[in-house]
Design an enzyme around this catalytic site. Structure first.
Site, PDB file in Angstrom:
ATOM      1  N   ASP A  59      -0.989  -0.965  -4.895  1.00  0.00           N
ATOM      2  CA  ASP A  59      -2.127  -0.288  -5.521  1.00  0.00           C
ATOM      3  C   ASP A  59      -3.367  -1.165  -5.620  1.00  0.00           C
ATOM      4  O   ASP A  59      -4.192  -0.992  -6.517  1.00  0.00           O
ATOM      5  CB  ASP A  59      -1.756   0.236  -6.914  1.00  0.00           C
ATOM      6  CG  ASP A  59      -0.606   1.214  -6.868  1.00  0.00           C
ATOM      7  OD1 ASP A  59      -0.466   1.912  -5.837  1.00  0.00           O
ATOM      8  OD2 ASP A  59       0.167   1.279  -7.842  1.00  0.00           O
ATOM      9  N   GLY A 108      -5.808  -1.175  -3.559  1.00  0.00           N
ATOM     10  CA  GLY A 108      -6.983  -0.458  -3.048  1.00  0.00           C
ATOM     11  C   GLY A 108      -6.991  -0.440  -1.524  1.00  0.00           C
ATOM     12  O   GLY A 108      -8.045  -0.316  -0.897  1.00  0.00           O
ATOM     13  N   LYS A 109      -5.787  -0.497  -0.935  1.00  0.00           N
ATOM     14  CA  LYS A 109      -5.679  -0.549   0.524  1.00  0.00           C
ATOM     15  C   LYS A 109      -6.311   0.689   1.173  1.00  0.00           C
ATOM     16  O   LYS A 109      -7.042   0.579   2.146  1.00  0.00           O
ATOM     17  CB  LYS A 109      -4.195  -0.641   0.941  1.00  0.00           C
ATOM     18  CG  LYS A 109      -3.510  -1.911   0.438  1.00  0.00           C
ATOM     19  CD  LYS A 109      -2.013  -1.908   0.715  1.00  0.00           C
ATOM     20  CE  LYS A 109      -1.228  -0.929  -0.121  1.00  0.00           C
ATOM     21  NZ  LYS A 109      -1.160  -1.208  -1.558  1.00  0.00           N
ATOM     22  N   GLY A 147       0.817   5.520  -2.397  1.00  0.00           N
ATOM     23  CA  GLY A 147      -0.249   6.480  -2.724  1.00  0.00           C
ATOM     24  C   GLY A 147      -1.549   5.756  -2.463  1.00  0.00           C
ATOM     25  O   GLY A 147      -1.894   4.824  -3.184  1.00  0.00           O
ATOM     26  N   HIS A 148      -2.239   6.115  -1.388  1.00  0.00           N
ATOM     27  CA  HIS A 148      -3.463   5.421  -1.001  1.00  0.00           C
ATOM     28  C   HIS A 148      -4.658   6.344  -1.241  1.00  0.00           C
ATOM     29  O   HIS A 148      -4.773   7.405  -0.631  1.00  0.00           O
ATOM     30  CB  HIS A 148      -3.392   4.999   0.477  1.00  0.00           C
ATOM     31  CG  HIS A 148      -2.326   3.965   0.732  1.00  0.00           C
ATOM     32  ND1 HIS A 148      -2.076   3.409   1.956  1.00  0.00           N
ATOM     33  CD2 HIS A 148      -1.449   3.357  -0.121  1.00  0.00           C
ATOM     34  CE1 HIS A 148      -1.095   2.516   1.859  1.00  0.00           C
ATOM     35  NE2 HIS A 148      -0.697   2.488   0.606  1.00  0.00           N
ATOM     36  N   GLN A 174       2.561  -0.722  -0.244  1.00  0.00           N
ATOM     37  CA  GLN A 174       3.070  -1.576  -1.328  1.00  0.00           C
ATOM     38  C   GLN A 174       2.309  -2.917  -1.309  1.00  0.00           C
ATOM     39  O   GLN A 174       1.200  -2.983  -0.827  1.00  0.00           O
ATOM     40  CB  GLN A 174       4.575  -1.794  -1.240  1.00  0.00           C
ATOM     41  CG  GLN A 174       5.417  -0.564  -1.544  1.00  0.00           C
ATOM     42  CD  GLN A 174       5.479   0.438  -0.405  1.00  0.00           C
ATOM     43  OE1 GLN A 174       5.895   0.114   0.683  1.00  0.00           O
ATOM     44  NE2 GLN A 174       5.091   1.673  -0.644  1.00  0.00           N
TER      45      GLN A 174
HETATM   46  P1  GDP Z   1      -3.545   1.530  -2.696  1.00  0.00           P
HETATM   47  O1  GDP Z   1      -2.165   2.028  -2.929  1.00  0.00           O
HETATM   48  O2  GDP Z   1      -3.574   0.055  -2.438  1.00  0.00           O
HETATM   49  O3  GDP Z   1      -4.287   2.294  -1.636  1.00  0.00           O
HETATM   50  O4  GDP Z   1      -4.331   1.750  -4.068  1.00  0.00           O
HETATM   51  P2  GDP Z   1      -4.293   3.084  -4.980  1.00  0.00           P
HETATM   52  O5  GDP Z   1      -5.096   4.126  -4.332  1.00  0.00           O
HETATM   53  O6  GDP Z   1      -2.902   3.423  -5.377  1.00  0.00           O
HETATM   54  O7  GDP Z   1      -4.945   2.534  -6.309  1.00  0.00           O
HETATM   55  C1  GDP Z   1      -6.236   2.009  -6.342  1.00  0.00           C
HETATM   56  C2  GDP Z   1      -7.057   2.831  -7.328  1.00  0.00           C
HETATM   57  O8  GDP Z   1      -8.245   2.143  -7.649  1.00  0.00           O
HETATM   58  C3  GDP Z   1      -7.503   4.164  -6.768  1.00  0.00           C
HETATM   59  O9  GDP Z   1      -7.594   5.106  -7.815  1.00  0.00           O
HETATM   60  C4  GDP Z   1      -8.887   3.859  -6.187  1.00  0.00           C
HETATM   61  O10 GDP Z   1      -9.724   5.001  -6.147  1.00  0.00           O
HETATM   62  C5  GDP Z   1      -9.391   2.877  -7.209  1.00  0.00           C
HETATM   63  N1  GDP Z   1     -10.303   1.854  -6.695  1.00  0.00           N
HETATM   64  C6  GDP Z   1     -10.305   1.232  -5.489  1.00  0.00           C
HETATM   65  N2  GDP Z   1     -11.244   0.274  -5.468  1.00  0.00           N
HETATM   66  C7  GDP Z   1     -11.838   0.277  -6.668  1.00  0.00           C
HETATM   67  C8  GDP Z   1     -12.867  -0.514  -7.272  1.00  0.00           C
HETATM   68  O11 GDP Z   1     -13.402  -1.435  -6.683  1.00  0.00           O
HETATM   69  N3  GDP Z   1     -13.199  -0.209  -8.569  1.00  0.00           N
HETATM   70  C9  GDP Z   1     -12.606   0.790  -9.255  1.00  0.00           C
HETATM   71  N4  GDP Z   1     -12.996   0.998 -10.510  1.00  0.00           N
HETATM   72  N5  GDP Z   1     -11.632   1.551  -8.728  1.00  0.00           N
HETATM   73  C10 GDP Z   1     -11.260   1.283  -7.453  1.00  0.00           C
HETATM   74  P1  IMO Z   2       1.141   1.564  -2.559  1.00  0.00           P
HETATM   75  O1  IMO Z   2       1.255   1.599  -1.050  1.00  0.00           O
HETATM   76  C1  IMO Z   2       2.820   0.286  -6.361  1.00  0.00           C
HETATM   77  C2  IMO Z   2       7.175   0.125  -6.672  1.00  0.00           C
HETATM   78  C3  IMO Z   2       7.845   1.113  -7.589  1.00  0.00           C
HETATM   79  C4  IMO Z   2       9.063   0.319  -7.993  1.00  0.00           C
HETATM   80  C5  IMO Z   2       9.430  -0.430  -6.717  1.00  0.00           C
HETATM   81  C6  IMO Z   2      10.490   0.253  -5.873  1.00  0.00           C
HETATM   82  O2  IMO Z   2       0.490   2.750  -3.129  1.00  0.00           O
HETATM   83  O3  IMO Z   2       0.551   0.278  -2.996  1.00  0.00           O
HETATM   84  P2  IMO Z   2      10.586   2.424  -4.357  1.00  0.00           P
HETATM   85  O4  IMO Z   2      10.093   3.816  -4.589  1.00  0.00           O
HETATM   86  O5  IMO Z   2       9.970   1.752  -3.180  1.00  0.00           O
HETATM   87  O6  IMO Z   2      12.069   2.346  -4.345  1.00  0.00           O
HETATM   88  O7  IMO Z   2      10.127   1.608  -5.664  1.00  0.00           O
HETATM   89  O8  IMO Z   2       8.229  -0.514  -5.984  1.00  0.00           O
HETATM   90  N1  IMO Z   2       6.286   0.734  -5.641  1.00  0.00           N
HETATM   91  C7  IMO Z   2       4.956   0.682  -5.684  1.00  0.00           C
HETATM   92  N2  IMO Z   2       4.133   0.201  -6.638  1.00  0.00           N
HETATM   93  N3  IMO Z   2       2.315   0.790  -5.224  1.00  0.00           N
HETATM   94  C8  IMO Z   2       3.124   1.260  -4.248  1.00  0.00           C
HETATM   95  O9  IMO Z   2       2.678   1.650  -3.048  1.00  0.00           O
HETATM   96  C9  IMO Z   2       4.514   1.254  -4.485  1.00  0.00           C
HETATM   97  N4  IMO Z   2       5.588   1.661  -3.775  1.00  0.00           N
HETATM   98  C10 IMO Z   2       6.662   1.323  -4.494  1.00  0.00           C
HETATM   99  O10 IMO Z   2       7.034   1.432  -8.685  1.00  0.00           O
HETATM  100  O11 IMO Z   2       8.724  -0.638  -8.961  1.00  0.00           O
HETATM  101 MG    MG Z   3      -1.090   3.117  -4.345  1.00  0.00          MG
END
Ligand code: GDP
Ligand code: IMO
Ligand code: MG
Length: 425
Positions: free
Chosen positions: A13, A15-16, A40-41, A222
């Protein structure tokens, strides 16, 4: 050409999704190399917020070939939901989304097994997203799995039934009560959607693209601290999230890896169980969660928040060979007077600078340095007039891990992205 890799350096998470979407216009191909619907991206642009799980984050750019690589595990139910949601937004993926024939399928019974395994663990549970990831990768390495290529074969249903009968026996051992019919109907509807797409030998596609001077970006899921080998085992996911995963998950030779872009937040978060040395179980942590909207993009669970952890970041930089850093969510810390960075730990009475094997050891205590906060609305700043306190914070991190920060993200939108002078991605 060589393929660039973009991956998370923390617990996911980072911010990929946002950054892949931002830099995607420079690429001809964007390919996911591991993970599945546990990811979840999030992408935000033109007032739209969209979360992708399996589909690569280059999908909103029509000129890009988006590839779901062999290292990914695919749940047809989630795949169909994603395709339907994109169609509603006017994105027709059929021409520019390709799936590896070698990618494994997540069966409905994998989801049930994930739930059964977690509930049997009680307090020791991993905190899995319950998307069936672990059981699907277990069947892959156990050589029992079903692959996308199988979907196109005439004996697919027979293979499916055989594997499901094995799973049912396991579920009985867990004494897990389940209802399969509804899930199964949805799953087979998802299979119909998959059948409309081109299943390819993605390792050949990607290597041909590079040989023909096309640019390729490998998108990780991840984060490095959730890696099956290098994460805080057993509180990890079931795939190699590090750069080497791009080689096995796409058929990329190591000699064909170009830039390795490592993403991290200006602080740390973790969702699910497992050790988190710099975790803040107080009002400051709560404040960061609120300011950063730190709730899971896949499960909606609140993310645990804590300070930047240099030994952990340095470890991730090392195992990935990161050549460029991308720092996300600097804006989230704007309200703080003082920001802490963990520079090392005390461990069994000794000072250590690296992440130990036993991260969960009760004696592991982070040691911090205080930094003055920047207390500035970062929406108004440009790359060449960053507040001095933020510049200082970034330079400290760069010096500690010995890699330059090339991008600073100051908000969720595509446009809220600053490229540092002289260090372009
Ligand atoms: P990912 O799994 O690495 O793609 O990241 P996620 O989408 O799960 O989580 C990142 C969250 O931070 C999302 O809700 C993005 O919209 C938000 N986000 C990304 N970059 C920034 C930033 O620079 N500032 C803020 N406030 N939010 C951001
Ligand atoms: P993105 O790509 C954050 C965490 C789960 C749990 C552990 C194992 O959005 O960054 P799993 O479902 O793989 O068996 O869970 O890994 N986890 C993540 N945490 N971002 C993710 O993906 C994750 N994918 C799995 O919360 O701790
Ligand atoms: Mg994510």
């Amino acid at each position: 050409m060589k393929a660039d890799v973009l991956l998370g350096l923390q617990w996911g998470d980072e911010g990929k999704g946002k950054i892949v979407d931002v830099i995607a216009p420079k690429y001809d191909v964007v390919a996911r190399f591991q993970g599945g619907p546990n990811a979840g991206h999030t992408l935000e642009f033109n007032g739209l917020k969209h979360v992708l799980h399996i589909i690569p984050s280059g999908i909103f750019h029509e000129h890009i070939a988006n590839i779901v690589g062999n290292g990914v595990v695919i749940d047809p139910i989630v795949f169909k939901e994603e395709i339907d949601a994109l169609e509603k937004l006017g994105v027709n993926c059929i021409k520019h989304l390709f799936i590896s024939k070698r990618a494994h399928l997540i069966l409905p019974t994998h989801r049930l097994l994930d739930a059964a395994s977690e509930s049997s663990k009680g307090k020791e549970k991993i905190g899995s997203t319950l998307r069936g990831i672990g059981p699907a990768y277990m069947d892959k390495t156990g050589r029992n799995g079903l692959r996308i290529g199988d979907v196109f074969q005439s004996d697919f249903k027979k293979k499916y039934d055989f594997l499901v009968s094995k799973h049912k026996q396991l579920l009985e051992l867990y004494d897990y009560k389940f209802e399969l019919k509804e899930l199964e109907d949805k799953w087979f509807a998802g299979i119909e959607t998959i059948l409309k797409f081109q299943a390819i030998d993605s390792e050949i596609y990607v290597n041909d693209a590079l040989n023909n001077n096309k640019t390729v970006l490998a998108e990780g899921a991840q984060g490095s601290l959730l890696d099956i080998d290098f994460g805080s085992y057993p509180f990890v996911t079931s795939s190699n999230t590090i750069c080497a995963g791009a080689c096995t998950g796409l058929g990329l030779p190591p000699t064909k890896i170009g830039e390795v872009m490592g993403i991290f937040k200006a602080y740390c978060t973790r969702v699910g169980s497992g050790p988190f040395p710099t975790e803040l179980n107080d009002a400051t942590g709560e404040g960061i969660r609120k300011a950063g909207n730190e709730f899971g993009s896949t499960t909606g669970r609140p993310r645990r928040c804590g300070w930047m952890d240099i030994p952990a970041l340095r470890y991730a930089v090392m195992v990935n060979g990161v050549s460029k850093l991308i720092m996300m969510k600097a804006d989230v810390l704007s309200h703080l007077d003082t920001i802490k960075i963990c520079t090392h730990y005390m461990y069994e009475g000794k000072k250590i600078n690296s992440l130990p094997y036993d991260v969960a050891n009760a004696s592991l205590t982070p040691v911090y340095i205080d930094f003055p906060g920047w207390k500035t609305d970062l929406r108004k700043v440009t790359a060449d007039n960053l507040p001095a306190a933020l510049e200082n914070y970034i330079q400290f991190i760069e010096k500690e891990v010995n890699v330059p920060v090339s991008i600073i993200s100051v908000g969720p939108d595509r446009t809220q992205t600053l490229e540092r002078a002289g260090i372009m991605v």
